[in-house]
Enzyme design. Structure first.
Site, PDB file in Angstrom:
ATOM      1  N   GLU A   1      34.455  -4.186 -24.306  1.00 46.36           N
ATOM      2  CA  GLU A   1      34.653  -2.911 -25.004  1.00 46.36           C
ATOM      3  C   GLU A   1      35.459  -3.109 -26.283  1.00 46.36           C
ATOM      4  O   GLU A   1      35.331  -2.346 -27.236  1.00 46.36           O
ATOM      5  CB  GLU A   1      35.357  -1.901 -24.076  1.00 46.36           C
ATOM      6  CG  GLU A   1      34.589  -0.602 -23.993  1.00 46.36           C
ATOM      7  CD  GLU A   1      35.225   0.451 -23.102  1.00 46.36           C
ATOM      8  OE1 GLU A   1      36.425   0.399 -22.808  1.00 46.36           O
ATOM      9  OE2 GLU A   1      34.485   1.364 -22.703  1.00 46.36           O
TER      10      GLU A   1
ATOM     11  N   LYS B   1      27.594   9.472 -23.866  1.00 52.54           N
ATOM     12  CA  LYS B   1      28.402  10.568 -23.312  1.00 52.54           C
ATOM     13  C   LYS B   1      27.948  11.902 -23.896  1.00 52.54           C
ATOM     14  O   LYS B   1      27.811  12.894 -23.181  1.00 52.54           O
ATOM     15  CB  LYS B   1      29.878  10.362 -23.668  1.00 52.54           C
ATOM     16  CG  LYS B   1      30.538   9.179 -22.992  1.00 52.54           C
ATOM     17  CD  LYS B   1      32.031   9.202 -23.341  1.00 52.54           C
ATOM     18  CE  LYS B   1      32.694   7.881 -23.063  1.00 52.54           C
ATOM     19  NZ  LYS B   1      34.039   7.779 -23.623  1.00 52.54           N
TER      20      LYS B   1
ATOM     21  N   HIS C   1      27.059 -20.994  -5.632  1.00 52.83           N
ATOM     22  CA  HIS C   1      25.780 -20.852  -4.918  1.00 52.83           C
ATOM     23  C   HIS C   1      24.997 -19.672  -5.471  1.00 52.83           C
ATOM     24  O   HIS C   1      24.191 -19.068  -4.782  1.00 52.83           O
ATOM     25  CB  HIS C   1      26.043 -20.669  -3.422  1.00 52.83           C
ATOM     26  CG  HIS C   1      26.725 -21.855  -2.816  1.00 52.83           C
ATOM     27  ND1 HIS C   1      26.043 -22.819  -2.096  1.00 52.83           N
ATOM     28  CD2 HIS C   1      28.015 -22.271  -2.866  1.00 52.83           C
ATOM     29  CE1 HIS C   1      26.897 -23.759  -1.705  1.00 52.83           C
ATOM     30  NE2 HIS C   1      28.105 -23.448  -2.165  1.00 52.83           N
TER      31      HIS C   1
HETATM   32  O1  PA5 Z   1      39.296   1.192 -22.292  1.00 51.89           O
HETATM   33  C1  PA5 Z   1      38.989   2.319 -22.620  1.00 51.89           C
HETATM   34  O2  PA5 Z   1      39.521   2.904 -23.578  1.00 51.89           O
HETATM   35  C2  PA5 Z   1      37.974   3.095 -21.805  1.00 51.89           C
HETATM   36  O3  PA5 Z   1      37.290   2.283 -20.931  1.00 51.89           O
HETATM   37  C3  PA5 Z   1      38.667   4.189 -21.038  1.00 51.89           C
HETATM   38  O4  PA5 Z   1      39.611   3.638 -20.166  1.00 51.89           O
HETATM   39  C4  PA5 Z   1      37.675   5.034 -20.221  1.00 51.89           C
HETATM   40  O5  PA5 Z   1      36.670   5.515 -21.054  1.00 51.89           O
HETATM   41  C5  PA5 Z   1      38.388   6.184 -19.573  1.00 51.89           C
HETATM   42  O6  PA5 Z   1      39.076   6.926 -20.533  1.00 51.89           O
HETATM   43  P1  PA5 Z   1      40.254   7.874 -20.148  1.00 51.89           P
HETATM   44  O7  PA5 Z   1      41.365   7.057 -19.648  1.00 51.89           O
HETATM   45  O8  PA5 Z   1      40.587   8.585 -21.416  1.00 51.89           O
HETATM   46  O9  PA5 Z   1      39.724   8.820 -19.100  1.00 51.89           O
END
Ligand code: PA5
Length: 457
Positions: A289, A422, A310
């Site tokens: 990410e 989203k 494996h």
């Molecule tokens: O790392 C990130 O920013 C995302 O993966 C968030 O953790 C995820 O989208 C959840 O977001 P939030 O903590 O605002 O609910």
């Protein structure tokens, strides 16, 4: 007591197609001065809080009273997703294996990080609300998966507990903004803050990961100590570029960046610390990410030693030559049972050895096989596998990720590409203000399945 050191072994790192022979000679070593200046500036501006942890003192003061209030519950139901859940799961599996073993009677941590109606139904059907604390974790306080679960679980608590439901909820969210913060204020719910600039995947060492860790009885302060220790050389006075240049996070960043430059677009995270296997999932989210932007980055591939010997290891060894590897080991793990003499002659070489000797031998075998098969590899050898060591590793991974992002000239903190999916899902569910997405969805669906595209199987 002997203090074992945590060590990175670079012997087989700069090999194969990589053009450099060491972190110091890396193609990207020339960016050191600029990165050191940027690091210094961002630390001063407070935008790298996972590194200098300005929230640590407040957290160490605020967490214990919350813990006191929830200590008597047998179950914690954690509602959160992505960075708001993966750290807690990695810690749970590493330092609270009891829940996965026979005879466990509590406490229990249930992490709801997916939309799985069967699981949520089962939890709400079987768990006793009186014995359960629900911890809702969302930095933004507006993540639909988490909010949707919260609405259902809140009703479940209310039905059974009436007004007392409020004592069964803790919200972990931004201090000032978002729907969860509004909810905390409106309902007068117990809450802990997610500090500013501490995005989900960088937040494991805040209340996000440490409240569940503390509930399970882990040494949560040890996690903080470990992270602070690995960051310390970068925080002592004005940051000299030589201090950054020596830091393992910088060395890993220039190596990772050079791997990408030389066509290695996958990075294996191979853990030979069995209880730490879920660190692979945590690292994968952090890396993917943060770095998958503008056509850049490398795909993290979590792998579990010895299980994946494996499974996917064949591909690592003899598939496309596009993989580097972070190889995680610890020589001081408990080795368990001793083999006796009661084994067939063919296996007699095991007699007198311990079960854990097998793990070490197989780790060594796989590591050598990978390097023999031209996989550039850094061996991360942990001196111990306690919470402090885990804090160090997590801190190291976060700093490496940030620095690699800078070397890629991308922003390692945001994740803009995931927003489209989203918005489309919200539009599908009828959320207002999504006209453009609504029309795009109509067009997408109108095309789907036409012209012989469907095939039964
Ligand atoms: O790392 C990130 O920013 C995302 O993966 C968030 O953790 C995820 O989208 C959840 O977001 P939030 O903590 O605002 O609910």
């Amino acid at each position: 007591m002997e203090i074992r050191k945590h060590v990175l072994d670079w012997t087989y790192a700069f090999t194969c197609r990589l053009q450099s022979t060491s972190p110091e000679s890396s193609l990207f070593a020339g960016r050191l001065e600029a990165c050191a200046q940027r690091l210094q500036g961002e630390l001063q501006a407070g935008t790298l809080p996972y590194l200098n942890m300005p929230f640590r003192q407040a957290l160490e003061a605020d967490l214990p009273p919350v813990l006191e209030r929830i200590r008597s519950y047998k179950h914690m139901m954690l509602l959160g997703i992505g960075g708001s859940a993966l750290g807690a799961r990695a810690l749970q599996k590493a330092f609270f294996p009891a829940q996965d073993r026979p005879g466990h009677t509590g406490p229990f941590l249930w992490i709801a990080d997916n939309i799985d109606a069967d699981t949520l139904d089962a939890w709400m059907g079987i768990l006793d609300p009186k014995e359960t604390v629900v911890v809702v974790i969302s930095k933004s306080g507006g993540t639909i998966e988490t909010m949707a679960q919260y609405f259902l679980v809140r009703r479940w608590l209310q039905k059974s507990l009436g007004e007392a439901w409020k004592a069964h909820v803790v919200l972990v969210t931004d201090e000032k903004s978002g729907d969860l913060r509004l909810e905390a204020t409106a309902q007068g719910l117990l809450s802990l803050p997610v500090p500013d600039h501490l995005g989900g995947r960088y937040s494991v060492l805040s209340a996000v990961g440490l409240l569940p860790a503390a509930f399970l009885g882990m040494d949560w302060k040890g996690l903080l100590r470990g992270a602070a220790a690995q960051a310390a050389p970068l925080l002592e006075g004005p940051l000299a570029s030589s201090s950054l240049g020596r830091h393992p996070a910088w060395r890993l960043a220039v190596w990772s960046r050079e791997l990408m430059e030389c066509g290695y677009d996958e990075l294996i995270f191979f853990s030979y610390i069995p209880l730490w296997n879920y660190f692979g999932a945590w690292f994968s989210q952090l890396w993917a990410e943060s770095l998958g932007k503008g056509g850049k980055g490398s795909m993290p591939v979590p792998a579990v030693g010895v299980t994946d010997q494996h499974s996917v290891n064949q591909m690592f060894l003899d598939g496309p030559r596009n993989k580097g590897c972070l190889f995680l080991t610890c020589d001081s793990l408990n080795k368990g049972e001793l083999f006796g003499q009661d084994i067939p002659a063919k296996w007699s070489y095991l007699a007198g050895k311990r079960f854990g000797d097998l793990l070490l031998a197989e780790g060594l075998g796989t590591r050598m096989a990978l390097t023999t098969n031209h996989v550039p590899l850094v061996n991360i050898s942990m001196g111990s596998a306690d919470e402090e060591a885990a804090g160090r590793l997590m801190g190291l991974c976060m700093t490496t990720t940030i620095l690699t992002g800078w070397l890629l000239d991308i922003n390692p903190i945001d994740q803009p590409a995931v927003e489209l999916g989203k918005r489309l899902a919200n539009s599908r569910l009828g959320a207002s203000g999504h006209q453009e997405e609504h029309s795009a969805l109509e067009a997408f669906l109108a095309k789907e399945g036409k012209g012989g595209a469907l095939q039964e199987f």
